[in-house]
Design a protein around this motif. Structure first.
Motif, mmCIF file in Angstrom:
data_model
loop_
_atom_site.group_PDB
_atom_site.id
_atom_site.type_symbol
_atom_site.label_atom_id
_atom_site.label_comp_id
_atom_site.label_asym_id
_atom_site.label_seq_id
_atom_site.Cartn_x
_atom_site.Cartn_y
_atom_site.Cartn_z
ATOM 1 N N SER A 162 0.708 -1.305 -0.107
ATOM 2 C CA SER A 162 0.106 -0.112 0.057
ATOM 3 C C SER A 162 0.908 1.220 0.198
ATOM 4 O O SER A 162 2.187 1.249 -0.451
ATOM 5 C CB SER A 162 -0.867 0.070 1.175
ATOM 6 O OG SER A 162 -1.895 0.940 1.287
ATOM 7 N N HIS A 173 -1.978 9.902 8.792
ATOM 8 C CA HIS A 173 -2.407 10.805 8.084
ATOM 9 C C HIS A 173 -3.089 11.843 8.742
ATOM 10 O O HIS A 173 -3.093 13.148 8.413
ATOM 11 C CB HIS A 173 -3.238 10.512 6.799
ATOM 12 C CG HIS A 173 -2.558 9.900 5.616
ATOM 13 N ND1 HIS A 173 -1.274 10.345 5.064
ATOM 14 C CD2 HIS A 173 -2.734 8.624 5.326
ATOM 15 C CE1 HIS A 173 -0.772 9.288 4.294
ATOM 16 N NE2 HIS A 173 -1.522 8.466 4.291
ATOM 17 N N ASN A 199 -6.903 6.783 1.122
ATOM 18 C CA ASN A 199 -6.185 7.903 1.138
ATOM 19 C C ASN A 199 -5.981 8.668 -0.016
ATOM 20 O O ASN A 199 -5.564 9.639 -0.252
ATOM 21 C CB ASN A 199 -4.743 7.654 1.534
ATOM 22 C CG ASN A 199 -3.788 8.601 1.462
ATOM 23 O OD1 ASN A 199 -4.160 9.453 1.917
ATOM 24 N ND2 ASN A 199 -2.511 8.326 1.126
ATOM 25 N N GLY A 206 -9.043 1.605 1.896
ATOM 26 C CA GLY A 206 -8.773 2.332 3.128
ATOM 27 C C GLY A 206 -8.144 0.830 3.985
ATOM 28 O O GLY A 206 -8.015 -0.060 3.444
ATOM 29 N N LYS A 210 -8.319 -3.722 4.473
ATOM 30 C CA LYS A 210 -7.249 -4.601 4.874
ATOM 31 C C LYS A 210 -7.299 -5.259 6.070
ATOM 32 O O LYS A 210 -6.842 -6.400 6.124
ATOM 33 C CB LYS A 210 -5.976 -3.511 4.998
ATOM 34 C CG LYS A 210 -5.673 -3.306 3.545
ATOM 35 C CD LYS A 210 -4.607 -2.026 3.666
ATOM 36 C CE LYS A 210 -4.811 -1.351 1.929
ATOM 37 N NZ LYS A 210 -5.907 -0.845 1.538
HETATM 38 P P1 ADP Z 1 -4.543 1.012 -1.368
HETATM 39 O O1 ADP Z 1 -5.073 1.828 -2.516
HETATM 40 O O2 ADP Z 1 -3.100 0.763 -1.360
HETATM 41 O O3 ADP Z 1 -5.683 -0.208 -1.030
HETATM 42 P P2 ADP Z 1 -5.959 2.633 0.427
HETATM 43 O O4 ADP Z 1 -5.700 4.372 0.616
HETATM 44 O O5 ADP Z 1 -7.093 2.098 0.408
HETATM 45 O O6 ADP Z 1 -4.515 1.969 -0.206
HETATM 46 O O7 ADP Z 1 -5.465 2.525 1.956
HETATM 47 C C1 ADP Z 1 -4.421 2.882 2.962
HETATM 48 C C2 ADP Z 1 -4.856 4.088 3.935
HETATM 49 O O8 ADP Z 1 -5.629 3.739 4.940
HETATM 50 C C3 ADP Z 1 -3.589 4.974 4.438
HETATM 51 O O9 ADP Z 1 -3.080 5.632 3.438
HETATM 52 C C4 ADP Z 1 -4.306 5.670 5.516
HETATM 53 O O10 ADP Z 1 -4.704 6.948 4.839
HETATM 54 C C5 ADP Z 1 -5.375 4.909 5.783
HETATM 55 N N1 ADP Z 1 -5.647 4.466 7.338
HETATM 56 C C6 ADP Z 1 -6.555 4.887 8.100
HETATM 57 N N2 ADP Z 1 -6.489 4.405 9.313
HETATM 58 C C7 ADP Z 1 -5.220 3.702 9.328
HETATM 59 C C8 ADP Z 1 -4.223 3.134 10.206
HETATM 60 N N3 ADP Z 1 -4.748 2.882 11.480
HETATM 61 N N4 ADP Z 1 -2.882 2.514 9.903
HETATM 62 C C9 ADP Z 1 -2.817 2.577 8.518
HETATM 63 N N5 ADP Z 1 -3.425 3.329 7.409
HETATM 64 C C10 ADP Z 1 -4.520 3.846 7.764
#
Ligand code: ADP
Length: 251
Positions: A162, A173, A199, A206, A210
């Motif tokens: 990610s 963030h 993000n 998000g 995950k």
């Molecule tokens: P991808 O496109 O790789 O699936 P996303 O943007 O959907 O990525 O998901 C990752 C984002 O989740 C991070 O950049 C962050 O903004 C958000 N996020 C929210 N809470 C958390 C957390 N506790 N730990 C890590 N990331 C978080």
């Protein structure tokens, strides 16, 4: 060879609004290294973003998003094909929908194909069939598909690449003092119910999707490693040198 699944998100493949060819090449390079020790299956997002480079229509409208996915999927595969060419790795495309996992019979069809491809050292690249799967496209940026692929196709580990270094105790963030959690053994049910927090404009998952993926894998006795796709050395250390320098291991 042990089997692993690598999932790359849109946030990792896009540079602003376009597909980042340098990143695709970096992924191809590390996958060719990993393939010396593992059978690798790639789950890749990025079809909608790729399509958007050819046709600029509003991707927030579902029909447009599906149209963009159908334009972008072959473009995405073309990018991968070019990147893997210099490593002499043949790639294959599998577009799956949740229905492909709803019965043992369906899952076996897909698994047989995967087994055959891997036995010939081909790299299967899986994406959600966004162009027809309506609930799926709004569902989660391939995180849970990655978890299903790992479980049903016999991989012990799902790696999610990610735009973030791992799972933090709070959203990094928003909170500069957030701390990364190196190892997580279970996920609190409340964490699975939070709002989706992607993000980036093409990302849909998000952290929640995950965590849902991790939760599914933990319950099925499998592991997940969440790491930054722009820091591929961390993945190399973890998988090839057994050194855990960053990233979150769910186990
Ligand atoms: P991808 O496109 O790789 O699936 P996303 O943007 O959907 O990525 O998901 C990752 C984002 O989740 C991070 O950049 C962050 O903004 C958000 N996020 C929210 N809470 C958390 C957390 N506790 N730990 C890590 N990331 C978080």
């Amino acid at each position: 060879k042990p089997r692993i699944v690598l999932k790359v998100g849109s946030s990792n493949l896009c540079n602003g609004k376009i597909i980042d060819k340098t990143q695709i090449q970096a992924l191809a390079n590390i996958i060719s290294e990993l393939k010396t020790q593992y059978d690798v299956i790639l789950v890749s997002s990025g079809a909608v973003a790729s399509g958007h480079t050819e046709l600029t229509i509003d991707r927030n409208i579902l029909q447009n998003k599906q149209a963009l996915a159908s334009i972008g999927q072959p473009l995405l595969m073309e990018s991968y094909r070019n990147a893997f060419l210099q490593h002499n790795i043949t790639i294959a495309q599998l577009l799956l929908v949740w229905r492909d996992f709803d019965s043992r019979r369906h899952t076996d069809f897909a698994k047989n194909t995967i087994d055959t491809l891997l036995s010939h050292n081909v790299l299967p690249i899986i994406n959600e069939n966004d162009t027809i799967a309506t609930d799926e496209i709004v569902f989660g940026d391939n995180d849970r598909l990655g978890a299903y692929v790992a479980h049903y196709f016999g991989a012990k580990l799902l790696v999610i690449l990610s735009d973030i270094d791992g799972y933090f105790d709070k959203n990094p963030h928003q909170f500069p003092d957030a701390k990364i959690l190196p190892i997580v053994h279970s996920i609190a049910p409340s964490a699975l119910q939070e709002n989706h927090t992607p993000n980036e404009s093409f990302a849909t998952g998000g952290i929640v999707t995950k965590l849902l993926a991790a939760d599914f894998l933990l319950k099925h006795n499998r592991m997940m490693f969440l790491s930054n796709g722009r820091k591929l050395d961390i993945l190399r250390d973890f998988l090839l040198h057994k050194k855990h320098t960053s990233g979150t291991l769910f186990c």
